[in-house]
Design an enzyme around this catalytic site. Structure first.
Site, mmCIF file in Angstrom:
data_model
loop_
_atom_site.group_PDB
_atom_site.id
_atom_site.type_symbol
_atom_site.label_atom_id
_atom_site.label_comp_id
_atom_site.label_asym_id
_atom_site.label_seq_id
_atom_site.Cartn_x
_atom_site.Cartn_y
_atom_site.Cartn_z
ATOM 1 N N LYS A 1 -6.007 3.670 18.898
ATOM 2 C CA LYS A 1 -6.196 4.628 17.802
ATOM 3 C C LYS A 1 -7.678 4.995 17.656
ATOM 4 O O LYS A 1 -8.034 6.149 17.396
ATOM 5 C CB LYS A 1 -5.680 4.027 16.495
ATOM 6 C CG LYS A 1 -5.893 4.888 15.254
ATOM 7 C CD LYS A 1 -5.198 6.234 15.368
ATOM 8 C CE LYS A 1 -5.080 6.969 14.037
ATOM 9 N NZ LYS A 1 -6.159 6.839 13.101
ATOM 10 N N ASN B 1 -6.896 1.180 9.054
ATOM 11 C CA ASN B 1 -7.877 1.599 10.051
ATOM 12 C C ASN B 1 -8.896 0.523 10.384
ATOM 13 O O ASN B 1 -10.097 0.756 10.347
ATOM 14 C CB ASN B 1 -8.602 2.859 9.561
ATOM 15 C CG ASN B 1 -7.955 4.118 10.113
ATOM 16 O OD1 ASN B 1 -7.441 4.098 11.221
ATOM 17 N ND2 ASN B 1 -7.993 5.187 9.343
ATOM 18 N N GLY C 1 0.852 -1.194 0.000
ATOM 19 C CA GLY C 1 0.000 0.000 0.000
ATOM 20 C C GLY C 1 0.874 1.225 0.000
ATOM 21 O O GLY C 1 1.512 1.537 1.001
#
Lengths: 291, 291, 291, 291
Positions: free
Chosen positions: B165, B87, B7
């Site tokens: 996070k 995420n 990525g």
């Protein structure tokens, strides 16, 4: 009994009619000539009433009410009684009462619930003022209230009627918001095939059974998904005043606030909040947000 | 040290660059041919890395991440280590780790904050996983983090990095919402002549001094009233997951919810709520609400 | 430049000291004899200052401030200037200014942020009043503010200083609440092994980097789980006034409300709300709830 | 018609009784020997029922329900029908249905409202499942529901019954919270002399007229200020699931959240939030907060 009714709009007009049906005499006045008024001005109204007079003021809050009370203060005499049935803030009532008391004029405030249905169902009344004034006007209150033991209360001293009505409407904001949230959630879910049918079913045996639910089902009869209704809602002050009064008293009111804030946002009140959020996101994350 | 980076978008590309600047070797792969990738497919990436390998996955959460992990599960060998920096929801991490552990492949999750500034300032990293895996990848984490003592934490077991996070972003939602509410209130007040100037002044000596405030002031430099910014904001999952996790743990999160709910409403999420409120008002009060 | 400082408590005393360090003359007065005051009463203070005078009032809001302003109104002369630095509500400032203007006395309001750190870091100042008064007192403001370009703003007309400070503190309530929600969620989660370490790590490179975070980490250095801190929080008016002002302006403030309401509930404000909920549950479900 | 009822507690026992009164045969089983059960174990229950069987499961959600369904999966035959009336989360229903479908066993979920009053008033039922299963069990639903046209709905596919009930209870949380906020505000106000009387008066003619209000007035008859009721409230999952489901669907639910969060805070859920707020205030303002 004899009563002067000032303001013959949707509320005042129906209330005058209900009082007459109970056998009392009502002399009605309104600023509008085609309101079906009995007299053309406040002087004539006062002249038509036998002292000691009772005058019900049912005009919009703010300047219309202030002007009417001010004029009545000069036209009425010691021993007369004013009942303010408009949607005033409770904090205005003490000021009004003190000012009129200097001329010996009694003052009561009366919160009125029931909307367009009141003419038929009767009006829920919450009254603030002295005990003797309350007793004096009781026949009028009895004429307006629904049948049965409920629907009328002497809530407290001057201001108490509007305070109780304000809290009542604050609760109403919270309840309506809760029903709205439930409806919206079911409308989007694949688990529910017909939201209107589900909510209609709750009218018997369920914990949320209520007049508000009855009204919602009534609205959904013609428009099950409510798509004819615009996705905005106006606020009229009472929830705002409730959360302010509650905060001053140390009481948190998140559900009533939820109702108020959702309505404010629907009128653009959160637009600048969102601009800040999106501007920040653009700065730290390079997020480009499209309208 | 050697690392495979999968990525090479805005985040992954900058991170690879920062790791290289620290003296490590990074072999980069991306599905896009014009990403500046070093190899054309995952097989080639794995072949280029010396065992035991470390591979950082920095692709969008959901299917792209799931597919990548699934392929790596077949291509990697016992003793290799995958760090998932996307995420993902923390609940996915345990499932991923268990699945890979069957083949002896280690798994860590790493929440990454810092956005487009991270390349320059360094990235705040929150890592979940075993202590030995953490130690093994520490040189990479050290390369990515900002200078100084902060910016890197081993938060807990697998899932802990994404959990930390997630909470971090939940807090961020609440802070941004608070700044937005303050800005919006001042913008409408006759007491404030220049909201942007007021907020800029808070960057020294005030309690709300923060990086978010710096960014907001930066955005207001070109557009003081933020009128170029659309009055809508998107949400990306973390606040939603935070309020869900908190509720499961018995913690109320009204400020984080406020941030989330305001964004949802800006995308039409409250429309049906408002239809219910306005339909009810029409029924009981005869109120006609215009769009 | 010469200044009279009324109120030599934690804030006023430190501010007087900082102004002196900048080379100005400060005559200090306080009701308390052991405050290190320079004069024993307001008359003496006024006598010691050369006309046209500048007097900074730094006493608690409410009666102490009202009494001080009232006395100054009779002691000062046309051309003198009062700066009210206490935590008054902005709505009081116009009343104060109008009353003093009748005697030719100028009035400014100044919101002061910075707390106990201001003596060292400088104070963030938000000033309301006329441009000429602002220019006249500018050397004092310059002495108090932090070094650098920020930390001082002429926010608007009289009342604007306290309005800006009120909104500032409202935002602060929302930010503190957001941090609290995040901390509480991590403290209860099995995914996080050390909440204090996670939050400390955010001080570099993360989006929530802020002075409030610095302070929280400082508090956690000695007491990582904050178990020495009581689970209650007081409110001091500003958030309450912010949500009221915002509601009047049509702005929803759910995050600031969240901060206020959580504090009110911690002082028993929601007790009666809960009694109603539990009483209803007992009625419809036979649920017996234990304290 | 013949029905097996598993679970003869407060809900299941009363429901069995109401079904019998409608002329149906109910074979009851409960784990407790003194429950008035007709059979001593599930095997005996299944043996007593004529195929194709209908079995209503009315046991606590979680492990008791899972265990019961698992056992029934081995005891029942193709063509039998299970109705799960417990308070399961809607997401469990699809899993249950799929698992049982492998053996040809039909599954429906049914949300039941009405609490301890249902035995007398009838139960509001919300059913999820296939149309043919719904038709097959209709006589049982008809026996349980209140008289009249409402109180029963086929809400949607499997899971829809619990989804509708979940949303129903979410709305209930919001409504109860709103009433609580209004009560608490009036209790503290000098304008209201008797909160219980005011709220009782709303039972006629007012917009908030509802069964919940009836129940509250009932509770206040013996304890007008509700001082015998502890200032805490428990939550039982449905509001939590509602706000999660709504957030996934993009719907903000601030009023339902308000109800949930107030209950969570009453059980200590906000304690750590408040510790953070108070720790920060101590750091920047030197505020000392006492418990």
């Amino acid at each position: 009994m004899q009563l002067g009714m000032i303001g013959l709009g949707r509320m005042g007009g129906n209330m005058a009619e209900r009082i007459r049906r109970a056998g009392h005499e009502v002399i009605g006045y309104d600023v509008s000539a085609d309101s079906g008024r009995d007299v053309d001005n406040l002087e004539a109204l006062v002249a038509r009433l036998n002292a000691p007079r009772i005058v019900w003021v049912m005009v919009p809050s703010g300047k219309p009410t202030d002007d009417t009370l001010s004029q009545l203060g000069t036209l009425l005499e010691a021993g007369d009684l004013i009942i303010n049935g408009g949607n005033c803030r409770y904090t205005d009532d003490r000021r009004n009462a003190d000012s009129l008391a200097a001329d010996g004029i009694q003052y009561m405030d009366c919160g009125v619930s029931g909307g367009v249905w009141g003419s038929e169902r009767g009006y829920a009344l919450m009254v603030g003022g002295d005990a003797d004034a309350y007793q004096r006007a009781l026949p009028i209150f009895e004429a307006l209230k629904p049948e049965g033991e409920n629907g009328l209360v002497h809530a407290g001293p001057v201001g108490g009627g509007h305070f109780a009505k304000m809290v009542h409407n604050g609760i109403e904001y919270g309840m309506m918001q809760a029903f709205g949230e439930g409806f919206a959630t079911m409308e989007r879910s694949e688990y529910i095939q017909n939201t209107a049918e589900v909510m209609a079913s709750w009218r018997s045996g369920s914990v949320v059974d209520s007049w508000l639910l009855d009204l919602l089902v009534r609205a959904m009869n013609d428009d099950p998904d409510l798509k004819q209704v615009p996705p905005v809602a106006d606020e009229t002050g009472e929830a705002k005043w409730t959360i302010e009064a509650a905060a001053e008293l140390g009481v948190p009111t998140p559900a009533i606030s939820a109702g108020l804030y959702t309505r404010l946002a629907s009128r653009g009140g959160a637009d600048d909040v969102l601009r800040v959020v999106t501007a920040m996101r653009g700065q730290f994350g390079g997020h480009v947000t499209k309208a």
